[in-house]
Design a protein around this motif. Sequence first.
Motif, mmCIF file in Angstrom:
data_model
loop_
_atom_site.group_PDB
_atom_site.id
_atom_site.type_symbol
_atom_site.label_atom_id
_atom_site.label_comp_id
_atom_site.label_asym_id
_atom_site.label_seq_id
_atom_site.Cartn_x
_atom_site.Cartn_y
_atom_site.Cartn_z
ATOM 1 N N LYS A 41 0.847 -1.182 0.000
ATOM 2 C CA LYS A 41 0.000 0.000 0.000
ATOM 3 C C LYS A 41 0.887 1.238 0.000
ATOM 4 O O LYS A 41 2.014 1.214 0.472
ATOM 5 N N PRO B 259 -1.247 2.530 -10.969
ATOM 6 C CA PRO B 259 -1.264 2.921 -9.553
ATOM 7 C C PRO B 259 -0.090 2.363 -8.757
ATOM 8 O O PRO B 259 0.214 2.864 -7.671
ATOM 9 N N ARG C 95 -1.055 11.268 -6.918
ATOM 10 C CA ARG C 95 -1.894 10.213 -6.360
ATOM 11 C C ARG C 95 -3.295 10.678 -5.970
ATOM 12 O O ARG C 95 -4.273 9.957 -6.157
ATOM 13 N N GLN C 96 -3.392 11.873 -5.416
ATOM 14 C CA GLN C 96 -4.716 12.375 -5.043
ATOM 15 C C GLN C 96 -5.605 12.505 -6.272
ATOM 16 O O GLN C 96 -6.790 12.172 -6.244
ATOM 17 N N TYR D 63 -5.400 10.706 -8.930
ATOM 18 C CA TYR D 63 -5.780 9.337 -9.316
ATOM 19 C C TYR D 63 -6.967 8.859 -8.482
ATOM 20 O O TYR D 63 -7.937 8.312 -9.015
ATOM 21 N N TYR D 64 -6.890 9.036 -7.171
ATOM 22 C CA TYR D 64 -7.962 8.573 -6.290
ATOM 23 C C TYR D 64 -9.294 9.248 -6.600
ATOM 24 O O TYR D 64 -10.358 8.649 -6.426
ATOM 25 N N GLU D 65 -9.234 10.480 -7.064
ATOM 26 C CA GLU D 65 -10.462 11.215 -7.356
ATOM 27 C C GLU D 65 -11.087 10.819 -8.695
ATOM 28 O O GLU D 65 -12.307 10.863 -8.848
ATOM 29 N N LEU E 222 -12.354 5.714 -10.380
ATOM 30 C CA LEU E 222 -13.310 5.178 -9.420
ATOM 31 C C LEU E 222 -13.927 3.883 -9.912
ATOM 32 O O LEU E 222 -14.083 3.660 -11.114
#
Length: 253
Positions: A22, A165, A174-175, A177-179, A182
């Motif tokens: 992670k 990722p 990275r932020q 990517y997370y947004e 999905l």
Amino acid sequence: MEILCSLLCNWDEWVAADRLMKHTEENAMKQQSLDKRQGVDKSSKSGHSIQTKPKCSSDAKADKEDLKNTVAKGKKRKSNSGVEDNSSIDKLVKIQVPSTLKQRLVVDWEFVTQQDKLVKLPRSPNVNDILTKYLEYSSKKDDIMTDSVGEILKGIRCYFDKALPVMLLYKKERQQYYELVLDDVSPSTIYGAEHLLRLFVKFPELLAYVNIEEETLIRLQQKLMDFLKFLQKNQSTFFVSAYDGSRGSEGGR
């Protein structure tokens, strides 16, 4: 050529999900340590200077090390017995990234890590679009090879979606990517040539540890090189000319 598609798609067979770390500060430090052990071939740097001092930080330094490693050749690794293992290096896929694309890698690194700017997403054309355009291009060159090229491109798309990722993002991205990525959204429908190029410079190291016959490896190398030439030829269309500065600081948190 179906074996090439199978090879590229079978990421899970040699990098299982439970083996992927992670993204935490502790694991990031472990990755930096591993990268340093692999070493860097200084002769493979592009002509563009990247000697700018990082504006902050250990994060920027880590990203700079990652950039260097994308164009580095593997060093000899030691087995558990302490004996140097040459087998993976002997069959290392040699992918010569064109100098103009190396330049793009450096500029990409500078925008993201030094200027806090990100590629504005979603990209158009995205990775899927670029792969489709290459298939059309290849079919005009050689109708006989269209099916096999199509299989290889499916493998590249699969590889990109799973690798992005894990190894193709700088920390400040990275932020974002997370947004955007999905549920069942595939990264290949969101990202474009900038991140696809990062995958290609990772291929030599990744494929060195896959069980593959030399003849197949050579054919794969030829196809990957041809694709890079296609990217180079169309770089004004595929790559962004400016990065977005409105989200860079947020992405670095």
